[in-house]
Design a protein around this motif. Sequence first.
Motif, PDB file in Angstrom:
ATOM      1  N   PHE A   1       0.836  -1.187   0.000  1.00 41.09           N
ATOM      2  CA  PHE A   1       0.000   0.000   0.000  1.00 41.09           C
ATOM      3  C   PHE A   1       0.873   1.240   0.000  1.00 41.09           C
ATOM      4  CE2 PHE A   1       0.243  -2.277   4.002  1.00 41.09           C
ATOM      5  CZ  PHE A   1       1.000  -1.423   4.768  1.00 41.09           C
ATOM      6  N   GLU A   2       0.242   2.392  -0.098  1.00 40.89           N
ATOM      7  CA  GLU A   2       0.930   3.677  -0.036  1.00 40.89           C
ATOM      8  C   GLU A   2       0.474   4.412   1.215  1.00 40.89           C
ATOM      9  OE1 GLU A   2      -0.012   5.557  -3.757  1.00 40.89           O
ATOM     10  OE2 GLU A   2       1.585   4.487  -4.794  1.00 40.89           O
ATOM     11  N   LEU A   3       1.420   5.087   1.852  1.00 37.02           N
ATOM     12  CA  LEU A   3       1.135   5.852   3.067  1.00 37.02           C
ATOM     13  C   LEU A   3       1.612   7.284   2.890  1.00 37.02           C
ATOM     14  CD1 LEU A   3       2.445   3.283   5.708  1.00 37.02           C
ATOM     15  CD2 LEU A   3       0.054   3.760   5.161  1.00 37.02           C
ATOM     16  N   GLY A   4       0.887   8.209   3.463  1.00 36.79           N
ATOM     17  CA  GLY A   4       1.322   9.594   3.500  1.00 36.79           C
ATOM     18  C   GLY A   4       2.246   9.822   4.690  1.00 36.79           C
ATOM     19  N   ALA A   5       2.923  10.953   4.704  1.00 32.22           N
ATOM     20  CA  ALA A   5       3.859  11.266   5.786  1.00 32.22           C
ATOM     21  C   ALA A   5       3.168  11.224   7.148  1.00 32.22           C
ATOM     22  CB  ALA A   5       4.489  12.640   5.553  1.00 32.22           C
ATOM     23  N   ARG A   6       1.918  11.606   7.210  1.00 30.82           N
ATOM     24  CA  ARG A   6       1.206  11.628   8.501  1.00 30.82           C
ATOM     25  C   ARG A   6       0.935  10.230   9.044  1.00 30.82           C
ATOM     26  NH1 ARG A   6      -3.089  12.611   4.824  1.00 30.82           N
ATOM     27  NH2 ARG A   6      -4.644  10.974   5.030  1.00 30.82           N
ATOM     28  N   ASP A   7       1.057   9.206   8.180  1.00 29.88           N
ATOM     29  CA  ASP A   7       0.790   7.832   8.592  1.00 29.88           C
ATOM     30  C   ASP A   7       2.021   7.118   9.134  1.00 29.88           C
ATOM     31  OD1 ASP A   7      -1.900   8.003   7.668  1.00 29.88           O
ATOM     32  OD2 ASP A   7      -1.155   7.724   5.619  1.00 29.88           O
ATOM     33  N   LEU A   8       3.170   7.761   9.060  1.00 29.01           N
ATOM     34  CA  LEU A   8       4.441   7.154   9.475  1.00 29.01           C
ATOM     35  C   LEU A   8       5.045   7.898  10.649  1.00 29.01           C
ATOM     36  CD1 LEU A   8       5.743   6.909   5.859  1.00 29.01           C
ATOM     37  CD2 LEU A   8       5.487   4.912   7.320  1.00 29.01           C
ATOM     38  N   ARG A   9       5.869   7.210  11.428  1.00 26.19           N
ATOM     39  CA  ARG A   9       6.649   7.811  12.511  1.00 26.19           C
ATOM     40  C   ARG A   9       8.078   7.330  12.337  1.00 26.19           C
ATOM     41  NH1 ARG A   9       2.573   9.621  12.386  1.00 26.19           N
ATOM     42  NH2 ARG A   9       0.997  10.034  13.924  1.00 26.19           N
ATOM     43  N   LEU A  10       9.033   8.187  12.621  1.00 25.92           N
ATOM     44  CA  LEU A  10      10.447   7.846  12.521  1.00 25.92           C
ATOM     45  C   LEU A  10      11.099   8.077  13.869  1.00 25.92           C
ATOM     46  CD1 LEU A  10      13.061   7.222  10.906  1.00 25.92           C
ATOM     47  CD2 LEU A  10      13.134   9.652  10.320  1.00 25.92           C
ATOM     48  N   ALA A  11      11.820   7.081  14.367  1.00 28.57           N
ATOM     49  CA  ALA A  11      12.574   7.214  15.619  1.00 28.57           C
ATOM     50  C   ALA A  11      14.055   7.071  15.278  1.00 28.57           C
ATOM     51  CB  ALA A  11      12.159   6.138  16.613  1.00 28.57           C
ATOM     52  N   ILE A  12      14.840   8.069  15.662  1.00 29.76           N
ATOM     53  CA  ILE A  12      16.272   8.049  15.383  1.00 29.76           C
ATOM     54  C   ILE A  12      17.008   7.843  16.692  1.00 29.76           C
ATOM     55  CG2 ILE A  12      18.245   9.329  14.485  1.00 29.76           C
ATOM     56  CD1 ILE A  12      16.273  10.840  12.694  1.00 29.76           C
ATOM     57  N   GLY A  13      17.701   6.709  16.782  1.00 30.91           N
ATOM     58  CA  GLY A  13      18.453   6.364  17.976  1.00 30.91           C
ATOM     59  C   GLY A  13      19.944   6.535  17.772  1.00 30.91           C
TER      60      GLY A  13
ATOM     61  N   THR B   1      22.107   4.135  17.503  1.00 34.36           N
ATOM     62  CA  THR B   1      22.668   3.093  16.640  1.00 34.36           C
ATOM     63  C   THR B   1      21.648   2.694  15.579  1.00 34.36           C
ATOM     64  OG1 THR B   1      21.801   1.233  17.916  1.00 34.36           O
ATOM     65  CG2 THR B   1      23.923   2.156  18.638  1.00 34.36           C
ATOM     66  N   SER B   2      22.103   1.876  14.638  1.00 37.32           N
ATOM     67  CA  SER B   2      21.185   1.395  13.603  1.00 37.32           C
ATOM     68  C   SER B   2      20.097   0.497  14.198  1.00 37.32           C
ATOM     69  CB  SER B   2      21.958   0.647  12.516  1.00 37.32           C
ATOM     70  OG  SER B   2      22.627  -0.462  13.074  1.00 37.32           O
ATOM     71  N   LYS B   3      20.380  -0.140  15.321  1.00 32.98           N
ATOM     72  CA  LYS B   3      19.387  -1.006  15.960  1.00 32.98           C
ATOM     73  C   LYS B   3      18.269  -0.211  16.632  1.00 32.98           C
ATOM     74  CE  LYS B   3      22.373  -4.940  16.684  1.00 32.98           C
ATOM     75  NZ  LYS B   3      22.941  -5.897  17.617  1.00 32.98           N
ATOM     76  N   THR B   4      18.533   1.045  16.942  1.00 31.41           N
ATOM     77  CA  THR B   4      17.519   1.865  17.608  1.00 31.41           C
ATOM     78  C   THR B   4      16.956   2.948  16.686  1.00 31.41           C
ATOM     79  OG1 THR B   4      19.228   3.293  18.546  1.00 31.41           O
ATOM     80  CG2 THR B   4      18.469   1.462  19.913  1.00 31.41           C
ATOM     81  N   THR B   5      17.216   2.827  15.387  1.00 30.41           N
ATOM     82  CA  THR B   5      16.652   3.745  14.407  1.00 30.41           C
ATOM     83  C   THR B   5      15.671   2.963  13.545  1.00 30.41           C
ATOM     84  OG1 THR B   5      18.664   5.075  14.394  1.00 30.41           O
ATOM     85  CG2 THR B   5      17.196   5.325  12.511  1.00 30.41           C
ATOM     86  N   PHE B   6      14.411   3.401  13.547  1.00 30.07           N
ATOM     87  CA  PHE B   6      13.365   2.652  12.846  1.00 30.07           C
ATOM     88  C   PHE B   6      12.212   3.566  12.471  1.00 30.07           C
ATOM     89  CE2 PHE B   6      12.495   2.611  17.363  1.00 30.07           C
ATOM     90  CZ  PHE B   6      11.142   2.896  17.437  1.00 30.07           C
ATOM     91  N   TYR B   7      11.370   3.081  11.578  1.00 35.04           N
ATOM     92  CA  TYR B   7      10.119   3.772  11.293  1.00 35.04           C
ATOM     93  C   TYR B   7       8.977   2.813  11.590  1.00 35.04           C
ATOM     94  CZ  TYR B   7      10.046   1.398   6.698  1.00 35.04           C
ATOM     95  OH  TYR B   7      10.043   0.473   5.682  1.00 35.04           O
ATOM     96  N   SER B   8       7.812   3.388  11.839  1.00 34.13           N
ATOM     97  CA  SER B   8       6.669   2.547  12.186  1.00 34.13           C
ATOM     98  C   SER B   8       5.389   3.115  11.585  1.00 34.13           C
ATOM     99  CB  SER B   8       6.539   2.425  13.705  1.00 34.13           C
ATOM    100  OG  SER B   8       6.312   3.689  14.275  1.00 34.13           O
ATOM    101  N   PHE B   9       4.415   2.224  11.444  1.00 36.41           N
ATOM    102  CA  PHE B   9       3.104   2.594  10.933  1.00 36.41           C
ATOM    103  C   PHE B   9       2.119   1.500  11.302  1.00 36.41           C
ATOM    104  CE2 PHE B   9       5.409   0.316   7.634  1.00 36.41           C
ATOM    105  CZ  PHE B   9       4.506  -0.643   7.209  1.00 36.41           C
ATOM    106  N   THR B  10       0.858   1.775  11.119  1.00 39.14           N
ATOM    107  CA  THR B  10      -0.184   0.779  11.331  1.00 39.14           C
ATOM    108  C   THR B  10      -0.677   0.327   9.965  1.00 39.14           C
ATOM    109  OG1 THR B  10      -0.851   1.797  13.417  1.00 39.14           O
ATOM    110  CG2 THR B  10      -2.454   0.347  12.352  1.00 39.14           C
ATOM    111  N   CYS B  11      -0.710  -0.972   9.748  1.00 36.71           N
ATOM    112  CA  CYS B  11      -1.163  -1.509   8.464  1.00 36.71           C
ATOM    113  C   CYS B  11      -2.632  -1.138   8.249  1.00 36.71           C
ATOM    114  CB  CYS B  11      -1.003  -3.031   8.436  1.00 36.71           C
ATOM    115  SG  CYS B  11      -1.671  -3.789   6.933  1.00 36.71           S
ATOM    116  N   PRO B  12      -2.935  -0.477   7.130  1.00 37.80           N
ATOM    117  CA  PRO B  12      -4.329  -0.103   6.875  1.00 37.80           C
ATOM    118  C   PRO B  12      -5.215  -1.295   6.519  1.00 37.80           C
ATOM    119  CG  PRO B  12      -2.926   0.562   5.036  1.00 37.80           C
ATOM    120  CD  PRO B  12      -2.024   0.026   6.102  1.00 37.80           C
ATOM    121  N   GLN B  13      -4.611  -2.439   6.199  1.00 34.55           N
ATOM    122  CA  GLN B  13      -5.394  -3.628   5.836  1.00 34.55           C
ATOM    123  C   GLN B  13      -5.788  -4.459   7.058  1.00 34.55           C
ATOM    124  OE1 GLN B  13      -6.411  -4.309   2.626  1.00 34.55           O
ATOM    125  NE2 GLN B  13      -5.514  -2.318   2.177  1.00 34.55           N
ATOM    126  N   CYS B  14      -4.793  -4.790   7.896  1.00 36.95           N
ATOM    127  CA  CYS B  14      -5.079  -5.691   9.022  1.00 36.95           C
ATOM    128  C   CYS B  14      -4.973  -5.014  10.392  1.00 36.95           C
ATOM    129  CB  CYS B  14      -4.163  -6.909   8.977  1.00 36.95           C
ATOM    130  SG  CYS B  14      -2.417  -6.564   9.301  1.00 36.95           S
TER     131      CYS B  14
END
Length: 86
Positions: free
Chosen positions: A29-41, A43-56
Amino acid sequence: MSVAVAFAGMKRVAGVVFKAGCPDCRASFELGARDLRLAIGATSKTTFYSFTCPQCGVAVRKPAGERVVELLIGGGVRTLRLHSTV
């Protein structure tokens, strides 16, 4: 030419769209910027993005390398900078 001159008269700018997929239900699917969150830690292990699947509806968290971080920030995704206590 300045940015103001280049965009003079524009009433609305189309939002950036990011392609994503759910590892749970395998939907694409496609998501807009408002649908995503970015966490910058720290290290690479603590840097991630997250979202809620619009399907499930499952919460998805994926690692974000340097290029992904640049693209998400440039696209207007809200960013949280994590601090370490060292």
